[in-house]
Write a protein that holds these residues in place. Structure first.
Motif, PDB file in Angstrom:
ATOM      1  N   ASP A 108       9.652  24.379  33.456  1.00 34.30           N
ATOM      2  CA  ASP A 108      10.111  23.034  33.134  1.00 34.30           C
ATOM      3  C   ASP A 108       8.984  22.049  34.373  1.00 34.30           C
ATOM      4  O   ASP A 108       8.810  21.362  34.188  1.00 34.30           O
ATOM      5  N   LYS A 109       8.804  22.316  35.494  1.00 35.41           N
ATOM      6  CA  LYS A 109       7.823  22.182  36.057  1.00 35.41           C
ATOM      7  C   LYS A 109       6.381  21.568  34.913  1.00 35.41           C
ATOM      8  O   LYS A 109       5.534  20.471  35.669  1.00 35.41           O
ATOM      9  N   VAL A 110       5.975  22.641  34.081  1.00 35.91           N
ATOM     10  CA  VAL A 110       4.762  22.204  33.670  1.00 35.91           C
ATOM     11  C   VAL A 110       4.972  20.915  32.503  1.00 35.91           C
ATOM     12  O   VAL A 110       4.081  20.040  32.521  1.00 35.91           O
ATOM     13  N   ARG A 111       5.847  21.149  32.079  1.00 41.16           N
ATOM     14  CA  ARG A 111       6.608  19.845  31.405  1.00 41.16           C
ATOM     15  C   ARG A 111       6.652  18.230  32.115  1.00 41.16           C
ATOM     16  O   ARG A 111       6.613  17.446  31.844  1.00 41.16           O
ATOM     17  N   GLU A 112       7.392  18.333  33.143  1.00 43.97           N
ATOM     18  CA  GLU A 112       6.719  17.030  34.599  1.00 43.97           C
ATOM     19  C   GLU A 112       6.063  16.467  34.577  1.00 43.97           C
ATOM     20  O   GLU A 112       5.712  15.604  34.450  1.00 43.97           O
ATOM     21  N   ASP A 113       5.114  17.781  35.037  1.00 42.09           N
ATOM     22  CA  ASP A 113       3.643  17.473  35.415  1.00 42.09           C
ATOM     23  C   ASP A 113       2.743  16.809  33.932  1.00 42.09           C
ATOM     24  O   ASP A 113       1.830  15.978  34.018  1.00 42.09           O
ATOM     25  N   ASN A 114       3.093  17.266  33.276  1.00 41.33           N
ATOM     26  CA  ASN A 114       2.671  16.710  31.487  1.00 41.33           C
ATOM     27  C   ASN A 114       3.186  15.918  30.592  1.00 41.33           C
ATOM     28  O   ASN A 114       4.106  16.687  29.248  1.00 41.33           O
ATOM     29  N   PRO A 115       3.601  15.215  30.620  1.00 42.40           N
ATOM     30  CA  PRO A 115       4.949  14.709  29.815  1.00 42.40           C
ATOM     31  C   PRO A 115       4.002  14.094  28.292  1.00 42.40           C
ATOM     32  O   PRO A 115       3.041  13.808  28.479  1.00 42.40           O
ATOM     33  N   GLY A 116       4.806  14.761  27.889  1.00 47.12           N
ATOM     34  CA  GLY A 116       3.923  14.510  26.116  1.00 47.12           C
ATOM     35  C   GLY A 116       3.866  15.264  25.456  1.00 47.12           C
ATOM     36  O   GLY A 116       2.407  15.385  24.688  1.00 47.12           O
ATOM     37  N   ILE A 117       3.718  16.799  26.331  1.00 48.09           N
ATOM     38  CA  ILE A 117       2.765  17.682  25.917  1.00 48.09           C
ATOM     39  C   ILE A 117       3.297  18.238  25.180  1.00 48.09           C
ATOM     40  O   ILE A 117       4.806  18.396  24.979  1.00 48.09           O
ATOM     41  N   LYS A 118       2.418  19.024  24.056  1.00 49.80           N
ATOM     42  CA  LYS A 118       2.931  19.739  22.915  1.00 49.80           C
ATOM     43  C   LYS A 118       3.215  21.502  22.944  1.00 49.80           C
ATOM     44  O   LYS A 118       2.986  21.980  24.074  1.00 49.80           O
ATOM     45  N   PHE A 119       4.064  21.376  22.030  1.00 53.63           N
ATOM     46  CA  PHE A 119       4.515  22.619  22.701  1.00 53.63           C
ATOM     47  C   PHE A 119       3.769  23.932  22.676  1.00 53.63           C
ATOM     48  O   PHE A 119       3.920  25.157  23.698  1.00 53.63           O
ATOM     49  N   GLY A 120       2.686  24.549  21.885  1.00 53.05           N
ATOM     50  CA  GLY A 120       1.845  25.118  22.757  1.00 53.05           C
ATOM     51  C   GLY A 120       0.625  24.984  23.318  1.00 53.05           C
ATOM     52  O   GLY A 120       0.944  26.126  23.521  1.00 53.05           O
ATOM     53  N   ASP A 121       0.733  23.594  23.614  1.00 50.51           N
ATOM     54  CA  ASP A 121      -0.408  23.886  25.096  1.00 50.51           C
ATOM     55  C   ASP A 121       0.565  23.796  26.310  1.00 50.51           C
ATOM     56  O   ASP A 121       0.083  23.978  27.129  1.00 50.51           O
ATOM     57  N   VAL A 122       1.720  24.087  26.490  1.00 48.73           N
ATOM     58  CA  VAL A 122       2.456  23.779  27.816  1.00 48.73           C
ATOM     59  C   VAL A 122       2.140  25.274  27.561  1.00 48.73           C
ATOM     60  O   VAL A 122       2.173  26.336  28.359  1.00 48.73           O
ATOM     61  N   GLY A 123       2.869  26.604  26.920  1.00 48.22           N
ATOM     62  CA  GLY A 123       2.195  27.900  26.163  1.00 48.22           C
ATOM     63  C   GLY A 123       0.454  27.777  27.160  1.00 48.22           C
ATOM     64  O   GLY A 123       0.556  29.506  27.910  1.00 48.22           O
ATOM     65  N   LYS A 124      -0.177  27.289  26.628  1.00 41.30           N
ATOM     66  CA  LYS A 124      -1.566  27.862  26.875  1.00 41.30           C
ATOM     67  C   LYS A 124      -1.549  27.348  28.934  1.00 41.30           C
ATOM     68  O   LYS A 124      -1.742  28.245  29.756  1.00 41.30           O
ATOM     69  N   LEU A 148       0.862  27.505  30.644  1.00 36.69           N
ATOM     70  CA  LEU A 148       1.104  28.711  31.524  1.00 36.69           C
ATOM     71  C   LEU A 148       0.882  29.926  31.928  1.00 36.69           C
ATOM     72  O   LEU A 148       0.659  30.722  32.722  1.00 36.69           O
ATOM     73  N   GLY A 149      -0.059  30.538  30.509  1.00 39.11           N
ATOM     74  CA  GLY A 149      -1.148  31.456  30.864  1.00 39.11           C
ATOM     75  C   GLY A 149      -1.896  31.350  31.932  1.00 39.11           C
ATOM     76  O   GLY A 149      -2.099  32.379  32.518  1.00 39.11           O
ATOM     77  N   GLU A 150      -2.171  30.301  31.839  1.00 40.38           N
ATOM     78  CA  GLU A 150      -3.888  30.313  33.032  1.00 40.38           C
ATOM     79  C   GLU A 150      -3.045  29.966  34.285  1.00 40.38           C
ATOM     80  O   GLU A 150      -3.643  30.082  35.298  1.00 40.38           O
ATOM     81  N   ARG A 151      -1.546  29.558  34.602  1.00 40.45           N
ATOM     82  CA  ARG A 151      -1.220  29.015  35.522  1.00 40.45           C
ATOM     83  C   ARG A 151      -0.559  30.930  36.230  1.00 40.45           C
ATOM     84  O   ARG A 151      -1.411  30.679  37.633  1.00 40.45           O
ATOM     85  N   TRP A 152      -0.611  32.035  35.387  1.00 37.46           N
ATOM     86  CA  TRP A 152      -0.024  33.087  35.322  1.00 37.46           C
ATOM     87  C   TRP A 152      -1.600  33.787  35.832  1.00 37.46           C
ATOM     88  O   TRP A 152      -1.321  34.945  36.714  1.00 37.46           O
ATOM     89  N   LYS A 153      -2.672  33.196  35.099  1.00 36.55           N
ATOM     90  CA  LYS A 153      -4.285  34.581  35.851  1.00 36.55           C
ATOM     91  C   LYS A 153      -4.335  33.698  36.717  1.00 36.55           C
ATOM     92  O   LYS A 153      -4.873  34.620  37.775  1.00 36.55           O
ATOM     93  N   ALA A 154      -3.675  32.631  37.582  1.00 31.96           N
ATOM     94  CA  ALA A 154      -4.242  32.153  38.450  1.00 31.96           C
ATOM     95  C   ALA A 154      -4.071  32.040  40.030  1.00 31.96           C
ATOM     96  O   ALA A 154      -4.461  32.907  40.895  1.00 31.96           O
ATOM     97  N   ASN A 180       9.634  30.947  33.306  1.00 29.97           N
ATOM     98  CA  ASN A 180      11.025  30.497  32.473  1.00 29.97           C
ATOM     99  C   ASN A 180      10.895  29.818  34.362  1.00 29.97           C
ATOM    100  O   ASN A 180      11.496  28.554  33.519  1.00 29.97           O
ATOM    101  N   ASP A 181      10.591  29.947  35.394  1.00 27.59           N
ATOM    102  CA  ASP A 181      10.611  29.730  36.301  1.00 27.59           C
ATOM    103  C   ASP A 181       9.741  27.994  36.505  1.00 27.59           C
ATOM    104  O   ASP A 181      11.022  26.850  37.022  1.00 27.59           O
ATOM    105  N   THR A 182       8.632  28.181  36.030  1.00 23.44           N
ATOM    106  CA  THR A 182       7.887  27.141  35.595  1.00 23.44           C
ATOM    107  C   THR A 182       7.408  26.381  34.712  1.00 23.44           C
ATOM    108  O   THR A 182       7.032  25.405  34.618  1.00 23.44           O
TER     109      THR A 182
END
Length: 110
Positions: free
Chosen positions: A46-62, A64-70, A42-44
């Motif tokens: 919006d930042k992911v969407r700003e960094d990747n304009p036009g990103i698909k919904f499923g890709d946002v989740g991917k 976020l998962g990668e960033r969480w694991k990192a 929830n915190d991250t």
């Protein structure tokens, strides 16, 4: 020769069955607590969407998962604290809800 197409009609019984025999959910029931990952997402998000304009919904989740694991354990601490607090809130609300529900059930039995 090709076969003739036949149409089948569903019986009225199956067409009107909507609840599937499930118990209706009480709208007053408290919401479950969020996990540490969900607070992070929830915190991250919006930042992911700003960094990747036009990103698909499923890709946002991917992403976020990668960033969480990192994240290392130290970086996850604030989110885990929020999750623990939310879990405590849920348990308190659930206990109050259950007590109230049992009082209502007793009144109906009388």
């Amino acid at each position: 020769m090709p076969k003739e197409k036949t149409t089948t009609r569903k019986s009225a019984k199956t067409a009107t069955k909507t609840d599937g025999g499930k118990k209706k959910k009480d709208p007053n029931m408290p919401k479950r607590g969020l996990s540490a990952y969900m607070f992070f997402a929830n915190d991250t998000r919006d930042k992911v969407r700003e960094d990747n304009p036009g990103i698909k919904f499923g890709d946002v989740g991917k992403l976020l998962g990668e960033r969480w694991k990192a994240l290392n354990d130290k970086q996850k601490v604030p989110y885990e604290a929020k999750a623990a607090a939310d879990k405590k809130r849920y348990e308190e609300e659930k206990a109050a809800y259950t007590a109230q529900k049992s009082e209502e059930d007793e009144e109906e039995d009388e």
